[in-house]
Motif scaffolding. Sequence first.
Motif, PDB file in Angstrom:
ATOM      1  N   LEU A   1       1.251   4.420  -4.646  1.00 28.92           N
ATOM      2  CA  LEU A   1      -0.128   4.852  -4.422  1.00 28.92           C
ATOM      3  C   LEU A   1      -0.141   6.077  -3.516  1.00 28.92           C
ATOM      4  CD1 LEU A   1      -1.830   1.384  -3.775  1.00 28.92           C
ATOM      5  CD2 LEU A   1      -2.018   2.805  -5.837  1.00 28.92           C
ATOM      6  N   LEU A   2      -1.067   6.998  -3.797  1.00 36.50           N
ATOM      7  CA  LEU A   2      -1.174   8.192  -2.970  1.00 36.50           C
ATOM      8  C   LEU A   2      -1.559   7.824  -1.540  1.00 36.50           C
ATOM      9  CD1 LEU A   2      -1.106  11.307  -2.907  1.00 36.50           C
ATOM     10  CD2 LEU A   2      -3.571  11.254  -3.377  1.00 36.50           C
ATOM     11  N   VAL A   3      -2.460   6.855  -1.414  1.00 37.15           N
ATOM     12  CA  VAL A   3      -2.894   6.392  -0.096  1.00 37.15           C
ATOM     13  C   VAL A   3      -2.798   4.871  -0.090  1.00 37.15           C
ATOM     14  CG1 VAL A   3      -4.708   6.440   1.646  1.00 37.15           C
ATOM     15  CG2 VAL A   3      -4.560   8.290  -0.036  1.00 37.15           C
ATOM     16  N   GLY A   4      -2.090   4.337   0.875  1.00 36.10           N
ATOM     17  CA  GLY A   4      -1.950   2.889   0.965  1.00 36.10           C
ATOM     18  C   GLY A   4      -2.492   2.364   2.276  1.00 36.10           C
ATOM     19  N   SER A   5      -2.696   1.061   2.321  1.00 37.07           N
ATOM     20  CA  SER A   5      -3.170   0.439   3.551  1.00 37.07           C
ATOM     21  C   SER A   5      -2.017   0.278   4.528  1.00 37.07           C
ATOM     22  CB  SER A   5      -3.789  -0.922   3.250  1.00 37.07           C
ATOM     23  OG  SER A   5      -2.774  -1.820   2.814  1.00 37.07           O
ATOM     24  N   LEU A   6      -2.334   0.093   5.784  1.00 38.00           N
ATOM     25  CA  LEU A   6      -1.285  -0.105   6.785  1.00 38.00           C
ATOM     26  C   LEU A   6      -0.527  -1.398   6.517  1.00 38.00           C
ATOM     27  CD1 LEU A   6       0.052   0.897   9.394  1.00 38.00           C
ATOM     28  CD2 LEU A   6      -1.606  -0.486  10.664  1.00 38.00           C
ATOM     29  N   SER A   7      -1.221  -2.431   6.067  1.00 39.78           N
ATOM     30  CA  SER A   7      -0.544  -3.699   5.801  1.00 39.78           C
ATOM     31  C   SER A   7       0.443  -3.547   4.653  1.00 39.78           C
ATOM     32  CB  SER A   7      -1.564  -4.796   5.487  1.00 39.78           C
ATOM     33  OG  SER A   7      -2.376  -4.416   4.375  1.00 39.78           O
ATOM     34  N   ALA A   8       0.070  -2.769   3.626  1.00 43.26           N
ATOM     35  CA  ALA A   8       0.992  -2.531   2.514  1.00 43.26           C
ATOM     36  C   ALA A   8       2.178  -1.697   2.969  1.00 43.26           C
ATOM     37  CB  ALA A   8       0.256  -1.826   1.370  1.00 43.26           C
ATOM     38  N   PHE A   9       1.933  -0.738   3.831  1.00 41.58           N
ATOM     39  CA  PHE A   9       3.016   0.093   4.373  1.00 41.58           C
ATOM     40  C   PHE A   9       3.998  -0.778   5.164  1.00 41.58           C
ATOM     41  CE2 PHE A   9       4.826   2.648   7.812  1.00 41.58           C
ATOM     42  CZ  PHE A   9       5.332   3.746   7.121  1.00 41.58           C
TER      43      PHE A   9
ATOM     44  N   GLN B   1      -2.296   3.963  16.762  1.00 40.20           N
ATOM     45  CA  GLN B   1      -1.603   2.999  17.622  1.00 40.20           C
ATOM     46  C   GLN B   1      -1.003   1.869  16.792  1.00 40.20           C
ATOM     47  OE1 GLN B   1      -4.010   1.550  20.860  1.00 40.20           O
ATOM     48  NE2 GLN B   1      -4.626   3.605  21.499  1.00 40.20           N
ATOM     49  N   ASP B   2      -1.761   1.410  15.811  1.00 36.80           N
ATOM     50  CA  ASP B   2      -1.267   0.334  14.952  1.00 36.80           C
ATOM     51  C   ASP B   2      -0.044   0.796  14.157  1.00 36.80           C
ATOM     52  OD1 ASP B   2      -3.317  -1.237  15.892  1.00 36.80           O
ATOM     53  OD2 ASP B   2      -4.632  -0.858  14.176  1.00 36.80           O
ATOM     54  N   PHE B   3      -0.066   2.047  13.705  1.00 44.91           N
ATOM     55  CA  PHE B   3       1.090   2.583  12.981  1.00 44.91           C
ATOM     56  C   PHE B   3       2.312   2.617  13.889  1.00 44.91           C
ATOM     57  CE2 PHE B   3       3.879   6.195  12.172  1.00 44.91           C
ATOM     58  CZ  PHE B   3       4.271   5.948  10.869  1.00 44.91           C
ATOM     59  N   GLU B   4       2.142   3.051  15.124  1.00 44.98           N
ATOM     60  CA  GLU B   4       3.279   3.105  16.055  1.00 44.98           C
ATOM     61  C   GLU B   4       3.861   1.719  16.270  1.00 44.98           C
ATOM     62  OE1 GLU B   4       4.917   5.577  17.118  1.00 44.98           O
ATOM     63  OE2 GLU B   4       3.572   7.069  16.244  1.00 44.98           O
ATOM     64  N   ARG B   5       2.991   0.719  16.303  1.00 51.57           N
ATOM     65  CA  ARG B   5       3.478  -0.667  16.455  1.00 51.57           C
ATOM     66  C   ARG B   5       4.323  -1.066  15.251  1.00 51.57           C
ATOM     67  NH1 ARG B   5       1.763  -4.702  13.948  1.00 51.57           N
ATOM     68  NH2 ARG B   5      -0.254  -3.745  13.392  1.00 51.57           N
ATOM     69  N   VAL B   6       3.841  -0.748  14.049  1.00 53.14           N
ATOM     70  CA  VAL B   6       4.588  -1.078  12.832  1.00 53.14           C
ATOM     71  C   VAL B   6       5.918  -0.334  12.815  1.00 53.14           C
ATOM     72  CG1 VAL B   6       4.603  -0.837  10.320  1.00 53.14           C
ATOM     73  CG2 VAL B   6       2.538  -1.654  11.488  1.00 53.14           C
ATOM     74  N   ARG B   7       5.881   0.957  13.145  1.00 53.88           N
ATOM     75  CA  ARG B   7       7.114   1.766  13.142  1.00 53.88           C
ATOM     76  C   ARG B   7       8.143   1.178  14.112  1.00 53.88           C
ATOM     77  NH1 ARG B   7       8.696   5.926  16.583  1.00 53.88           N
ATOM     78  NH2 ARG B   7      10.254   7.379  15.707  1.00 53.88           N
ATOM     79  N   ALA B   8       7.677   0.827  15.302  1.00 51.78           N
ATOM     80  CA  ALA B   8       8.602   0.279  16.296  1.00 51.78           C
ATOM     81  C   ALA B   8       9.176  -1.053  15.828  1.00 51.78           C
ATOM     82  CB  ALA B   8       7.879   0.108  17.629  1.00 51.78           C
ATOM     83  N   SER B   9       8.352  -1.853  15.170  1.00 51.12           N
ATOM     84  CA  SER B   9       8.811  -3.156  14.684  1.00 51.12           C
ATOM     85  C   SER B   9       9.866  -2.995  13.595  1.00 51.12           C
ATOM     86  CB  SER B   9       7.618  -3.948  14.153  1.00 51.12           C
ATOM     87  OG  SER B   9       8.042  -5.131  13.514  1.00 51.12           O
ATOM     88  N   VAL B  10       9.624  -2.059  12.658  1.00 55.00           N
ATOM     89  CA  VAL B  10      10.551  -1.855  11.544  1.00 55.00           C
ATOM     90  C   VAL B  10      11.873  -1.264  12.040  1.00 55.00           C
ATOM     91  CG1 VAL B  10      10.958  -0.499   9.447  1.00 55.00           C
ATOM     92  CG2 VAL B  10       8.746  -1.639   9.808  1.00 55.00           C
ATOM     93  N   LEU B  11      11.780  -0.228  12.875  1.00 59.12           N
ATOM     94  CA  LEU B  11      12.991   0.460  13.321  1.00 59.12           C
ATOM     95  C   LEU B  11      13.750  -0.334  14.388  1.00 59.12           C
ATOM     96  CD1 LEU B  11      11.719   4.162  13.583  1.00 59.12           C
ATOM     97  CD2 LEU B  11      12.922   3.054  11.683  1.00 59.12           C
ATOM     98  N   GLY B  12      13.019  -1.186  15.120  1.00 55.43           N
ATOM     99  CA  GLY B  12      13.636  -1.854  16.258  1.00 55.43           C
ATOM    100  C   GLY B  12      14.295  -3.187  15.938  1.00 55.43           C
ATOM    101  N   ARG B  13      14.400  -3.534  14.677  1.00 56.19           N
ATOM    102  CA  ARG B  13      15.041  -4.807  14.365  1.00 56.19           C
ATOM    103  C   ARG B  13      16.571  -4.657  14.422  1.00 56.19           C
ATOM    104  NH1 ARG B  13      13.304  -4.711   8.037  1.00 56.19           N
ATOM    105  NH2 ARG B  13      15.186  -3.735   7.164  1.00 56.19           N
ATOM    106  N   GLU B  14      17.255  -5.761  14.708  1.00 51.78           N
ATOM    107  CA  GLU B  14      18.725  -5.723  14.809  1.00 51.78           C
ATOM    108  C   GLU B  14      19.329  -5.595  13.415  1.00 51.78           C
ATOM    109  OE1 GLU B  14      22.336  -8.217  16.987  1.00 51.78           O
ATOM    110  OE2 GLU B  14      20.269  -8.976  17.006  1.00 51.78           O
ATOM    111  N   ARG B  15      20.380  -4.759  13.297  1.00 54.83           N
ATOM    112  CA  ARG B  15      20.986  -4.467  11.993  1.00 54.83           C
ATOM    113  C   ARG B  15      22.475  -4.761  12.010  1.00 54.83           C
ATOM    114  NH1 ARG B  15      17.179  -0.862   9.340  1.00 54.83           N
ATOM    115  NH2 ARG B  15      15.487  -0.462  10.826  1.00 54.83           N
TER     116      ARG B  15
END
Length: 981
Positions: A787-795, A825-839
Amino acid sequence: MSLPSLVALPKSLLPLVSRAKELFLSAARDVSPQAADDFAAWPAERCAAFERVCAASDFVTEQVSRDPQMLLQLAEAGLLERPLRTGEMHTALNALLADCADEASLATLLRRFRNRQQVRIIWRDLTRQADLAETCADLSDLADTCIDLAYRWLYARHCEQFGVPTGRRSGRQQQMVVLGMGKLGAHELNLSSDIDLIFGYPEGGETTGARRSLDNQEFFVRLGQRLIKALDAPTVDGFVFRVDMRLRPYGSSGALVMSFSALEQYYQDQGRDWERYAMIKARVVGGDQQAGRELLDILRPFVYRRYLDFSAIDALRGMKQLIQQEVRRKGVAANIKLGSGGIREVEFIAQAFQLIHGGRDLSLQQRPLLKVLTTLAGQGYMPAAAVDELREGYEFLRYTEHALQAIDDRQTQMLPDSGIDRDRVAFMLGFETWDAFHERLLYWRSRIDWHFRQVIADPDEDELDEGEELVGGEWLPLWEQDWDEEYASRQLADAGFHDGHAACQRLAALRSAQQVRTMQRLGRERLDAFIPRLLAQVVEHDNPDLVLERVLPLVEAVARRSAYLVLLTENPGALQRLLELCAGSPWIAEQIARFPLLLDELLNAGRLYRPPQAPELAAELRERLARIPEDDLEQQMEALRNFKLAHRLRVAASELAGTLPLMKVSDYLTWLAEAILSEVLALAWHHTVARHGRPRRADGELCDPAFIVVGYGKVGGIEMSHGSDLDLVFIHDGDSNAETDGAKPIDGAQFFTRLGQRIIHLLTTQTTSGQLYEVDMRLRPSGASGLLVGSLSAFERYQSEEAWTWEHQALVRARVLVGCPQLAQDFERVRASVLGRERDLERLRSEVSEMRAKMRDNLGTRVTQAGMADRAFEPEGEFNLKQDAGGIVDIEFMVQYAALAWSHQHPQLLRYTDNIRILDGLEQAGLMTGDEVRLLQDAYKAYRGAAHRQSLQKLPEVVSGDQFHDERRAVMRMWRELGLS
């Protein structure tokens, strides 16, 4: 300047005071004993004011002696001591005319009203209760009121007599439009000014409702004649205003009134430079205001050209020469308006900038001179100190003008000869003696004349020393005479060209170019004046061959728009800067040739080499767009593109000059993109909401806008270069299923998709000024198929469950550029959650290495790490600064790997999106040593600096293999130490 001082009455004026009192009291007693008693009861302050005013003005003395009740009524109403309220003058005259029975009564009422107001205005001016601005505004309002109400009274009677004028095409009732020109149009009328008017009406047709119909033009010609008579004809009560109609098309021989289409045709086909100058101040002062605004919109392109119009200086210079000839012929050097250093010179300075730049800088499209001067200083067209001097000098001259005219209500700008009137003028201006006043007057006239010469004077006008030639004079024969190739080549070689024959061929090609051969006479004259100046400056450069090669395409490109040639001829400094930029960068030379409007940026060296900071950048763009009508999308898009072109040039020029280091270059280019994106989002939101209404959030609240633009890549990492595109992702937080609240409702998903499409359209559409940016949306969830534009939850769901490692690498450099603060702010929270997980580090190293190998194989110079020793470090080899091993992308991948590997333990690594500050974070977290971080940062800056230089030279990001050996080896070593392969 401050208000002129109040000084004591000189002895020479005391007899005038005695005479004025005697005449007034005699007239008052004839009216009634009470009138004389009322005057005697005046407070001392008002009596002193009476003496001052009557000592200075025979006109006031005469008026109050003819009608003492008028002065007493003004005093009783407090109108001598307070300014009028908005609309008060209009209300007063409207009430007087309510019972007016015929045109004779109209004439009487208008003249007596005018005399009453004139006495009030002069009283307040001479007692210094009103400043220059109030006096000019009151006089202009007086004219507006008399013109408009006299027109309305006459129009109603004219319709009764001849029928109602009706448009042939529209079928609507027609009204006349009265344009006020000159000082009236600018709301700057003086104490005894005539009024310059132009009459028009919207469309042809004929009158209806009368026994015999009249053609609309004949109807309005007769009406115009009646209006002029009502205002201008002298009676026992004087006149209202002297009316001058000579500014209309064809002057005194032209029709008194013309339709809008006839006016448009005239100015389009035959309008002359002086008419552009006059039309700057045009304002609707009577009749149909709405139709008048439409007429001014029609005529605006005639006045304000979309391009830089330095030809206006020539026109103003010619007008000034004619005025000076007239001044010398009539021996009126003492005229403070037309003489050297007079009022007209200040007006010419302001209007020169308006005519040159007003088509592009809408802040200059205003009428009042003092406001224009303020804009010239604020926008950097003139130094603030120069503008301050012009303002003070102009105000001093206008106060002097009012003093001269207050004496006897005569339209004069000539200094008086008689001793009494000289004493009066000095007294009114706050000087003890005429000599003291005259000395100050001469000072201001000399300062104004000096500034005038800086702006308007011909660069060839200054006297030349004996034997001295005009600038570039030695090149005139080569360019203008019959072409002698051998002689021309030798002259060019002797002057410093390495290849005189090639330079000769380039000039010959310009002479024979289609653009030049088809030039009109005036354009060719401008080109002939410019080329010698150009060659004179070109030969001053170390490599004149290169400079000429790069600048001649620009000359050919603007040949048919020769006002640009005038710009460079009039501004040797701008020409010098042009040649310096062309010598330094073919990319800049090409940009200016494609978009000649950029020449405007060369006029101010201080502005050119000092781009504004982010807040000023955003504020400047907002201000530019605020001056454009909301529904004029075409002009908004052009303004955005012109803004980008101008500021990108300023950044490139600063980088070339060394006044802006690499990191700041990227900062400025990124700030520029953010400022533009902010306004593009606002425009797209406004347009989409206007069509469909606003979408809703899940809780039912209206979105405002619940939408963000996320930047990836260079814009996300604050590392933009001159040709960078924009990697963007659009995210919303609305209810995809809820309908918008507009007249054409659509669901939220459709709304945000159309909003995204609108943003892309605004950014990528090609106009005459190019496009804003290339946009790449492939980093959105599911790439081009998503989708060209998606919701934050879908992202969030996609990034957590489906995204590849390379997409998380890209997310390291992602940040919100513009949009809803809460959603950001909500996007930054999602970004931090995705990138900050242990790998799993082994798997992470493998996936990062595999992706890097694919990129190197597909985009690099195909030299493998194993074969590096063969050719990659030799002069014959090539090094791709970005894609080859040890280059920019290796450093970016190492930074991204580190952020993904360790941010679960060190979340501060996710705070920034640019490589330099993430590397600082790695040092602070103890994950890399200071030496390692500095090594990578220095290599990264060196590579990017080289890439910028290549870009300005229009070269690919590839250098010879013998460069950056230490940096490349160090980066490759650290790549291996991180376990990457």
